[in-house]
Design an enzyme around this catalytic site. Structure first.
Site, short mmCIF file in Angstrom:
data_model
loop_
_atom_site.label_atom_id
_atom_site.label_comp_id
_atom_site.label_asym_id
_atom_site.label_seq_id
_atom_site.Cartn_x
_atom_site.Cartn_y
_atom_site.Cartn_z
N TRP A 131 0.94 -1.44 0.03
CA TRP A 131 0.06 -0.01 0.11
C TRP A 131 0.97 1.21 0.18
O TRP A 131 1.79 1.32 0.68
CB TRP A 131 -0.88 -0.09 1.15
CG TRP A 131 -1.89 1.23 1.48
CD1 TRP A 131 -2.59 1.54 0.32
CD2 TRP A 131 -1.67 2.31 2.28
NE1 TRP A 131 -3.33 2.86 0.97
CE2 TRP A 131 -2.44 3.19 2.00
CE3 TRP A 131 -0.59 2.29 3.36
CZ2 TRP A 131 -2.73 4.33 2.85
CZ3 TRP A 131 -0.96 3.75 4.24
CH2 TRP A 131 -2.08 4.45 4.03
N ASP A 161 -15.61 9.10 -0.08
CA ASP A 161 -16.13 8.48 1.09
C ASP A 161 -16.91 9.44 1.97
O ASP A 161 -16.48 10.50 2.21
CB ASP A 161 -15.07 7.75 1.86
CG ASP A 161 -15.58 6.54 2.65
OD1 ASP A 161 -16.99 6.67 3.04
OD2 ASP A 161 -14.71 6.01 3.20
N ARG A 163 -9.74 -2.67 8.65
CA ARG A 163 -10.36 -1.22 8.21
C ARG A 163 -11.68 -1.11 9.03
O ARG A 163 -12.61 -0.62 8.38
CB ARG A 163 -10.38 -0.56 6.98
CG ARG A 163 -10.15 0.65 6.88
CD ARG A 163 -10.60 1.42 5.59
NE ARG A 163 -10.49 3.02 5.50
CZ ARG A 163 -11.05 3.53 4.47
NH1 ARG A 163 -11.73 3.06 3.80
NH2 ARG A 163 -10.91 5.00 4.95
N TRP A 213 -15.31 2.99 -7.64
CA TRP A 213 -15.61 1.81 -7.08
C TRP A 213 -14.59 1.41 -6.32
O TRP A 213 -13.41 0.97 -6.80
CB TRP A 213 -16.00 0.73 -8.19
CG TRP A 213 -16.41 -0.51 -7.77
CD1 TRP A 213 -15.52 -1.48 -7.01
CD2 TRP A 213 -17.56 -1.11 -8.01
NE1 TRP A 213 -16.34 -2.80 -6.66
CE2 TRP A 213 -17.68 -2.46 -7.33
CE3 TRP A 213 -18.84 -1.05 -8.55
CZ2 TRP A 213 -18.53 -3.28 -7.20
CZ3 TRP A 213 -19.92 -1.79 -8.60
CH2 TRP A 213 -19.78 -2.95 -7.61
N ASP A 214 -14.41 1.60 -4.83
CA ASP A 214 -13.47 1.16 -4.18
C ASP A 214 -13.44 0.07 -3.58
O ASP A 214 -14.56 -0.74 -3.57
CB ASP A 214 -13.44 2.34 -2.84
CG ASP A 214 -11.87 2.65 -2.33
OD1 ASP A 214 -11.12 1.90 -2.73
OD2 ASP A 214 -11.86 3.44 -1.61
N CYS A 226 -10.70 1.13 -7.81
CA CYS A 226 -9.98 1.60 -6.82
C CYS A 226 -9.90 0.46 -5.61
O CYS A 226 -10.83 -0.10 -5.73
CB CYS A 226 -10.28 2.78 -6.29
SG CYS A 226 -9.36 3.38 -4.69
N ASP A 267 -2.68 5.16 -3.34
CA ASP A 267 -3.17 6.22 -2.24
C ASP A 267 -2.08 7.31 -2.15
O ASP A 267 -2.28 8.28 -1.43
CB ASP A 267 -3.72 5.48 -1.06
CG ASP A 267 -5.04 5.25 -0.96
OD1 ASP A 267 -5.65 5.75 -2.01
OD2 ASP A 267 -5.38 4.54 -0.33
C1 DGJ Z 1 -9.42 4.36 -0.31
C2 DGJ Z 1 -9.14 4.91 -1.46
O1 DGJ Z 1 -8.00 4.65 -2.10
C3 DGJ Z 1 -8.97 6.47 -1.37
O2 DGJ Z 1 -8.61 7.14 -2.47
C4 DGJ Z 1 -10.34 6.86 -0.69
O3 DGJ Z 1 -11.37 6.74 -1.62
C5 DGJ Z 1 -10.65 6.15 0.71
N1 DGJ Z 1 -10.29 4.70 0.38
C6 DGJ Z 1 -11.92 6.44 1.09
O4 DGJ Z 1 -12.06 5.63 2.04
#
Ligand code: DGJ
Length: 749
Positions: A202, A370, A446, A480-481, A529, A551
């Protein structure tokens, strides 16, 4: 005609733009691989390429009694299995109800068809017209175990891509347990290759790593339920001596977003078996009578023009034969995302204030990240409750979207549809929808849990919520995360013997949802994402033409990440944003200009609180956006060349060239200041030697051949002898960008 077949000899010759791929049916009716490499002329017979020893092979085992010269371990296999004298990594491993683990797939027939059929339930490369590709299907049969194995090969017309996949069908009455069904396996005659892979974590995704092949198995994989930021589902093998611009390089990419395996085994004869496919680890699939199992697609690329040649082939394949829909070929809107600006702490007024400045500087799309749904004020609650939060958004999503639209911006929205929080209405109603094994412990990540997408009821419920939200307001973009890896993989809805199917069934469920949603909302621009780049793969690209790269928005870290990512993926796919300083992931301070120079090579945007801009910053950002819009086509869809690697030195350089070679943009970056520095020239690539190019920065002109062979001069760096009006490039994190445009095509002055 890219596929030649010597029918009487059962020899198959797949011929792409620059490569040939050869195999044949050998004496035991299994397939032998003959060659994969630079294009060779087709001949009526390739029998002379079949090599067998003159004497018995020492200490080997043999399928035929009395024939000690025919051992599978000494023969290059096309789709190997274990247990019948080949001891290397197999491509297929089955467990039959009678206890046998032996497969003996023999040639039965083949078909050739124009075009390329899709893969049921899975993302795969495609062609729009049948004359763009030819597909060969080899049908093999294991008559004892009553199963057929189909091997699919698609050669794209005038390209260097080769798509492969496999499908197993059970024709018997009993179950077959699939332990392993890879997508591609290729036996190379030597081990003289460098293996390249994209690894990380990450906020440190897709860093470049290379290693010389060694005896034994060397591999990368994912067991996380996502393709992962630890290892991308991609590897390359570069023949000794290959570099960015020359030499032979083979790419292997898996069109899949879950657990994968890619590796190379070097054996005692120093041959190298390169394979890629679904990860056999923790995978067991019960194939019932008359059922088929389709393995994901592997996309192989051959290049005789080094790593850049390989990457450019992948970029083309992914842009034209993987991404789909309205946005495939379109320039992507400049966006502003509120995540790093506000995190969860916003209301309608705050968002509209940002949108005001965004509109003023020329931004085209406002993305609400978010925190917009029921009681979501931090990351401990609410996933699954996809209802607007009127406490934060007093006019609701519809009203907010309208007000954003009134300012001349499109409106986009974040979702994380695959997840559920324990603190949610959805969990209260359906605790059984959480993906989990049948034991009691459940690991955390998380503060959220993964929905059991193997179940239609679960998929439908989430899809219906998304449908309602997307229809309730003018939402033109969706992020879409997906923010946690799988643990205790299991499903309360599947029987015990099927628990080893869950990770793959999850992917099939996810792909089904993505297919339905993207088809139902064809005008929406989708961006994938997963905590940044945890699922940056061609499988997701099939549904969504761009992905959030990482990120990590620090410009200097992004040099590594975007450079590494470019080995397989095009700039149009890489979400890249200018964020505020000190950077939120590293604390580093870089100039606005350097941040722009890195992000502009991507699906570009800003992720900061624009209301904090000073007047000068506003002006600079307006100029950046105007520049970007002018050159957006080139920056997102031009031919990309890596020139200097951030993994090898303090300097990075890359460039894009238009298809007609009349325009190019070159970028140079230096991480750390160097005292008393030397001059730097960058040898460019991809230009037309005869064209005369004008450098927009200072009006000077150069021939293409000069720029490629002598190089482009970077202005002199700060020398440490005092700053005056001529001083440039002072301090750390410097960058420069040049626009080159051909003046008089076809001839020198
Ligand atoms: C992880 C994503 O990579 C971020 O850009 C953001 O959208 C956060 N999640 C939001 O919780």
């Amino acid at each position: 005609m890219p596929i030649f077949i010597n029918e009487d000899l059962l020899q198959f010759h797949l011929q792409g733009k620059d490569f040939s791929y050869l195999f044949h049916v050998m004496e035991n009716e299994q397939l032998e691989h003959l060659y994969y490499g630079k294009k060779v002329t087709h001949r009526e017979s390739f029998s002379h390429l079949i090599v067998r020893p003159n004497e018995d092979i020492g200490n080997a085992t043999f399928p035929f009694e009395g024939n000690g010269r025919f051992s599978l371990e000494a023969i290059k296999q096309e789709f190997p299995s274990y247990g019948t004298s080949d001891y290397r990594e197999p491509a297929i491993q089955l467990w039959h109800e009678n206890g046998s683990r032996i497969s003996d797939f023999r040639f039965k027939s083949f078909t050739v068809q124009k075009g390329k059929p899709g893969l049921e339930g899975l993302p795969a490369s495609y062609v729009e017209h049948d004359d763009e590709a030819t597909t060969l299907t080899i049908i093999l049969e294991d008559s004892e175990q009553k199963a057929t194995l189909e091997l699919f090969y698609t050669v794209f017309e005038n390209q260097n891509g080769l798509a492969r996949s496999s499908r197993l069908t059970n024709h018997g009455q009993t179950h077959i347990e699939i332990n392993r069904l890879l997508s591609s396996s290729v036996d190379f005659p030597t081990k003289e290759y460098t293996m390249l892979q994209l690894d990380g974590a990450w906020i440190r995704e897709r860093h470049l790593h290379k290693r010389e092949l060694q005896h034994g198995v060397q591999s990368i994989d994912s067991k996380r339920g996502t393709s992962s930021s630890q290892h991308n589902p991609f590897m390359a093998l570069a023949k000794k001596g290959a570099n960015e611009f020359s030499g032979e390089v083979y790419g292997f990419s898996l069109v899949y977003s879950g657990n994968f395996l890619a590796g190379v085994e070097v054996d005692h004869f120093e041959t190298a078996r390169a394979y890629i496919g679904l990860n056999p680890f923790d995978f067991r699939w019960q194939l019932k009578a008359n059922e088929s199992f389709q393995a994901p697609e592997a996309l192989l690329v051959y290049s005789d023009q080094g790593y850049n040649g390989m990457s450019q082939s992948y970029h083309h394949l992914f842009q034209k034969h993987m991404a789909r829909g309205k946005w495939r070929d379109r320039e992507r809107p400049v966006l502003i995302n509120n995540w790093e600006a506000t995190y969860f702490n916003f209301n309608e007024e705050k968002l509209l204030n940002i949108a005001d400045v965004a509109a003023e500087v020329g931004i085209e799309l406002f993305v609400l990240d978010d925190g917009w749904f029921l009681n979501r004020n931090d990351d401990t609650t609410s996933l699954g409750d996809w209802f607007e939060d009127k406490k934060k958004l007093k006019s609701g999503l519809e009203g907010l979207a309208k007000q954003v639209n009134d300012r001349g911006l499109k409106f986009g929205l974040w979702f994380e549809p695959e997840m559920i929080s324990k603190e949610s209405l959805l969990y209260k109603k359906h605790p059984e929808w959480v993906m989990k094994h049948k034991g009691s412990n459940h690991s955390h990540g998380r503060n959220q849990y993964i929905l059991d997408l193997t179940q239609e009821e679960v998929r439908l419920c989430i899809l219906n919520r998304l449908r309602e939200i997307l229809s309730s307001a003018n939402i033109e973009y969706v992020k879409w995360d997906m923010n946690r890896n799988m643990t205790e993989i299991g499903s309360g809805f599947l029987d015990n013997r099927q628990q080893g199917e869950v990770a793959h069934r999850y992917m099939l469920g996810l792909y089904e949802m993505l297919e339905q949603l993207t088809q139902e909302f064809p005008d929406v621009l989708f961006e994938s994402c997963a905590s940044g780049g945890n699922r940056f793969d061609p499988g997701m690209l099939f549904y969504m033409p761009q992905a959030w790269t990482s990120d990590n928005t620090d410009a200097i870290e992004r040099l590594n990440i975007q450079y590494g990512t470019s080995y397989a993926y095009p700039t149009s796919m890489m979400g890249a944003h200018v964020s505020s300083v000190p950077n939120h992931q590293t604390g580093r301070v870089t100039s606005l200009s350097t941040r722009f120079h890195v992000s502009m090579f991507g699906a570009f945007g800003y992720e900061l609180d624009a209301t904090n801009f000073t007047e000068e910053e506003k002006e600079e950002v307006s100029m950046q956006i105007a520049f970007f819009k002018e050159h957006r086509q080139l920056l997102q869809f031009g031919t990309f060349f890596r020139l200097k690697s951030p993994f090898e030195s303090n300097d990075t350089a890359w460039m894009v060239v238009s298809k007609d070679k009349k325009k190019a943009i070159v970028a140079f970056y230096r991480k750390q200041a160097v005292p008393n520095p030397s001059f730097v020239t960058i040898e460019l690539a991809g230009l037309e030697p005869d064209f005369l190019y004008r450098n927009h920065n200072n009006g000077s002109t150069f021939c293409g051949d000069e720029l490629m062979h002598i190089g482009l001069q970077v202005p002199s760096f700060f020398t440490g002898t005092g700053i005056n009006e001529h001083t440039q490039l002072v301090g750390d994190y410097q960058s420069r960008v040049w626009v080159l445009e051909a003046l008089d095509w076809g001839k020198k002055e």
